[in-house]
Scaffold this motif. Structure first.
Motif, PDB file in Angstrom:
ATOM      1  N   PHE A 117     -42.869 -15.783 -39.471  1.00 26.76           N
ATOM      2  CA  PHE A 117     -44.077 -16.200 -38.572  1.00 26.76           C
ATOM      3  C   PHE A 117     -42.785 -15.754 -37.234  1.00 26.76           C
ATOM      4  O   PHE A 117     -42.246 -16.693 -37.151  1.00 26.76           O
ATOM      5  CB  PHE A 117     -44.601 -17.237 -38.422  1.00 26.76           C
ATOM      6  N   GLY A 118     -42.784 -14.176 -36.694  1.00 24.64           N
ATOM      7  CA  GLY A 118     -41.517 -14.461 -36.176  1.00 24.64           C
ATOM      8  C   GLY A 118     -40.481 -14.422 -36.613  1.00 24.64           C
ATOM      9  O   GLY A 118     -39.942 -13.953 -37.428  1.00 24.64           O
ATOM     10  N   ASP A 119     -39.385 -15.268 -35.735  1.00 26.68           N
ATOM     11  CA  ASP A 119     -38.164 -15.915 -35.663  1.00 26.68           C
ATOM     12  C   ASP A 119     -38.603 -17.056 -36.786  1.00 26.68           C
ATOM     13  O   ASP A 119     -36.975 -17.111 -37.157  1.00 26.68           O
ATOM     14  CB  ASP A 119     -37.801 -15.915 -34.629  1.00 26.68           C
ATOM     15  N   HIS A 120     -39.081 -17.531 -37.032  1.00 29.11           N
ATOM     16  CA  HIS A 120     -39.735 -18.619 -37.606  1.00 29.11           C
ATOM     17  C   HIS A 120     -40.142 -18.130 -39.086  1.00 29.11           C
ATOM     18  O   HIS A 120     -40.167 -17.359 -39.434  1.00 29.11           O
ATOM     19  CB  HIS A 120     -40.201 -19.918 -36.575  1.00 29.11           C
ATOM     20  N   PHE A 121     -41.056 -19.375 -40.211  1.00 36.51           N
ATOM     21  CA  PHE A 121     -41.783 -19.687 -40.717  1.00 36.51           C
ATOM     22  C   PHE A 121     -42.618 -20.142 -40.390  1.00 36.51           C
ATOM     23  O   PHE A 121     -43.374 -21.248 -39.663  1.00 36.51           O
ATOM     24  CB  PHE A 121     -40.914 -20.320 -42.100  1.00 36.51           C
ATOM     25  N   LEU A 122     -44.294 -19.819 -41.016  1.00 35.20           N
ATOM     26  CA  LEU A 122     -45.651 -20.398 -41.648  1.00 35.20           C
ATOM     27  C   LEU A 122     -46.200 -21.677 -42.384  1.00 35.20           C
ATOM     28  O   LEU A 122     -45.825 -20.416 -44.026  1.00 35.20           O
ATOM     29  CB  LEU A 122     -46.561 -19.240 -40.343  1.00 35.20           C
ATOM     30  N   PHE A 123     -45.871 -21.950 -42.374  1.00 38.22           N
ATOM     31  CA  PHE A 123     -45.818 -23.409 -44.174  1.00 38.22           C
ATOM     32  C   PHE A 123     -47.266 -23.245 -43.893  1.00 38.22           C
ATOM     33  O   PHE A 123     -47.652 -24.113 -42.936  1.00 38.22           O
ATOM     34  CB  PHE A 123     -45.613 -24.197 -44.185  1.00 38.22           C
ATOM     35  N   SER A 124     -48.407 -22.502 -44.690  1.00 33.88           N
ATOM     36  CA  SER A 124     -50.148 -22.295 -44.241  1.00 33.88           C
ATOM     37  C   SER A 124     -50.734 -22.786 -45.174  1.00 33.88           C
ATOM     38  O   SER A 124     -50.593 -22.380 -46.409  1.00 33.88           O
ATOM     39  CB  SER A 124     -49.676 -21.203 -44.018  1.00 33.88           C
ATOM     40  N   ARG A 125     -51.811 -22.806 -45.089  1.00 34.66           N
ATOM     41  CA  ARG A 125     -53.329 -22.983 -46.340  1.00 34.66           C
ATOM     42  C   ARG A 125     -54.152 -22.281 -45.433  1.00 34.66           C
ATOM     43  O   ARG A 125     -54.666 -22.249 -44.797  1.00 34.66           O
ATOM     44  CB  ARG A 125     -53.085 -24.626 -46.792  1.00 34.66           C
ATOM     45  N   TYR A 126     -55.137 -21.827 -46.344  1.00 36.19           N
ATOM     46  CA  TYR A 126     -56.357 -20.585 -46.228  1.00 36.19           C
ATOM     47  C   TYR A 126     -57.623 -21.416 -47.358  1.00 36.19           C
ATOM     48  O   TYR A 126     -57.116 -21.705 -48.481  1.00 36.19           O
ATOM     49  CB  TYR A 126     -55.969 -19.761 -46.994  1.00 36.19           C
ATOM     50  N   LYS A 127     -58.776 -22.136 -46.467  1.00 40.93           N
ATOM     51  CA  LYS A 127     -59.547 -22.703 -46.418  1.00 40.93           C
ATOM     52  C   LYS A 127     -60.754 -22.149 -46.375  1.00 40.93           C
ATOM     53  O   LYS A 127     -61.088 -21.709 -44.648  1.00 40.93           O
ATOM     54  CB  LYS A 127     -59.684 -24.081 -46.615  1.00 40.93           C
ATOM     55  N   ALA A 128     -61.866 -21.767 -47.033  1.00 43.00           N
ATOM     56  CA  ALA A 128     -62.815 -20.194 -45.926  1.00 43.00           C
ATOM     57  C   ALA A 128     -63.530 -21.479 -45.781  1.00 43.00           C
ATOM     58  O   ALA A 128     -64.395 -22.655 -45.936  1.00 43.00           O
ATOM     59  CB  ALA A 128     -63.812 -20.039 -47.450  1.00 43.00           C
ATOM     60  N   VAL A 129     -64.190 -21.011 -44.654  1.00 45.67           N
ATOM     61  CA  VAL A 129     -65.272 -22.060 -44.045  1.00 45.67           C
ATOM     62  C   VAL A 129     -66.462 -21.626 -43.747  1.00 45.67           C
ATOM     63  O   VAL A 129     -66.727 -20.598 -43.843  1.00 45.67           O
ATOM     64  CB  VAL A 129     -64.404 -21.228 -41.722  1.00 45.67           C
ATOM     65  N   ASN A 130     -66.918 -22.563 -44.079  1.00 49.66           N
ATOM     66  CA  ASN A 130     -68.204 -23.122 -43.678  1.00 49.66           C
ATOM     67  C   ASN A 130     -68.596 -24.331 -42.731  1.00 49.66           C
ATOM     68  O   ASN A 130     -67.768 -24.970 -42.707  1.00 49.66           O
ATOM     69  CB  ASN A 130     -68.433 -23.782 -44.664  1.00 49.66           C
TER      70      ASN A 130
END
Length: 328
Positions: A117-130
């Motif tokens: 994520f640019g010069d860094h890192f993104l520790f992420s989670r995706y969940k379908a939005v309801n």
């Protein structure tokens, strides 16, 4: 398939609620946990049930005490189990990749990533939005603190991210659960924490004492988790067959009855509990989609609505009409 999660997550939260002097009986019922949950402790629960338990916890305790309880539950019970997948010495970046592999087993159908994520890192989670899902915000809060606590455990620091991404809109329900120093970026495609590049590349060391498993269990743990996850996924399409018994289940996954019984026993679950959980998941999914109780009873193979209602209430502590009346 309705998303599921290992029962450890709910067990940990209930354990901390008890420590806080809370009567958890109502929590078990309101969250939709099986009435005999604490005796049987099924290996899998619907993920929505755990997030509903998180929501109830915050409703009862408020943002400050609720966050403290969640962090303790994560730190004492859940994060140590993830650390067993990490080698003794590696970088934080590599350790998180191994943690993500473990999470993909513990949280089937989850979409968790570590990416630049640019010069860094993104520790992420995706969940379908309801938009009708009242627990979505609390699923974000729980997941974000799980990420933070994992990084703190790996780095042995009190690290707090300077920036957090949210899929939902930023409001008090979220910001009150985190330090005021954090910048929130709302309405993103994923939720997650931004990790500085230097921290991601730093060397970390994990000792066996920091993991949640005894040394003799560590070697087989991943095998057992993968085995039960695969069993659950493989059997779900067959559970409504007229003759779905242990013999049929063993045939589906191509093992002997004895092997299947052993694998289930290793996870503290009987075949009947597994079958009941599968049927409960399917019934809950249909009720939450807005199907009538009578239609779900027929779909699940019950001879009458009353028979289905009794079975559903025995497993969840609530009547199916209650779910049908307030679908998620």
């Amino acid at each position: 398939m309705i998303p599921v999660v290992y029962s450890d997550y709910a067990t940990s939260i209930l354990s901390q609620l008890r420590r806080s002097g809370v009567d958890v009986h109502e929590f078990v019922s309101s969250a939709g946990l099986p009435t005999e949950y604490e005796q049987a402790e099924p290996t899998f629960l619907p993920l929505q049930t755990v997030f509903r338990l998180v929501q109830l916890t915050y409703d009862q305790l408020g943002p400050e005490s609720g966050t403290h309880l969640m962090r303790v539950a994560l730190r004492e019970h859940i994060v140590p189990q993830l650390l067993c997948s990490v080698g003794s010495e590696t970088t934080l970046k590599e350790a998180l990749k191994r943690v993500i592999d473990a999470l993909k087993v513990q949280l089937p159908q989850s979409d968790i990533e570590l990416k630049l994520f640019g010069d860094h890192f993104l520790f992420s989670r995706y969940k379908a939005v309801n938009t009708e899902d009242t627990t979505f915000v609390w699923s974000e809060v729980f997941s974000l603190w799980a990420m933070i606590e994992t990084i703190q455990a790996l780095t042995k620091t009190d690290w707090i991210p300077t920036q957090i991404h949210l899929q939902s809109l930023c409001h008090d329900n979220i910001t009150q659960c985190f330090p005021a120093t954090i910048q929130f970026v709302q309405a993103r495609t994923v939720s997650g924490v931004v990790i500085e590049h230097s921290l991601a590349q730093s060397t970390i060391t994990v000792t066996k004492d920091e993991t949640g498993f005894r040394e003799e269990e560590e070697e087989n743990n991943g095998i057992y988790y993968n085995a039960i996850s695969h069993i659950y996924s493989a059997l779900r399409p067959y559970v409504l067959e007229i003759k779905f018994d242990l013999e049929r289940a063993a045939q589906v996954i191509n093992v002997s009855k004895r092997t299947l019984q052993r694998r289930l026993k290793e996870q503290g679950i009987t075949f009947r509990q597994l079958r009941d959980n599968l049927i409960l998941d399917m019934a809950m999914e249909q009720l939450q989609r807005g199907e009538t109780v009578s239609r779900v009873a027929v779909n699940m193979g019950f001879s009458s609505i009353s028979q289905f209602s009794r079975a559903f209430k025995r497993l969840t502590g609530i009547s199916p009409s209650r779910i049908a009346l307030y679908p998620l």
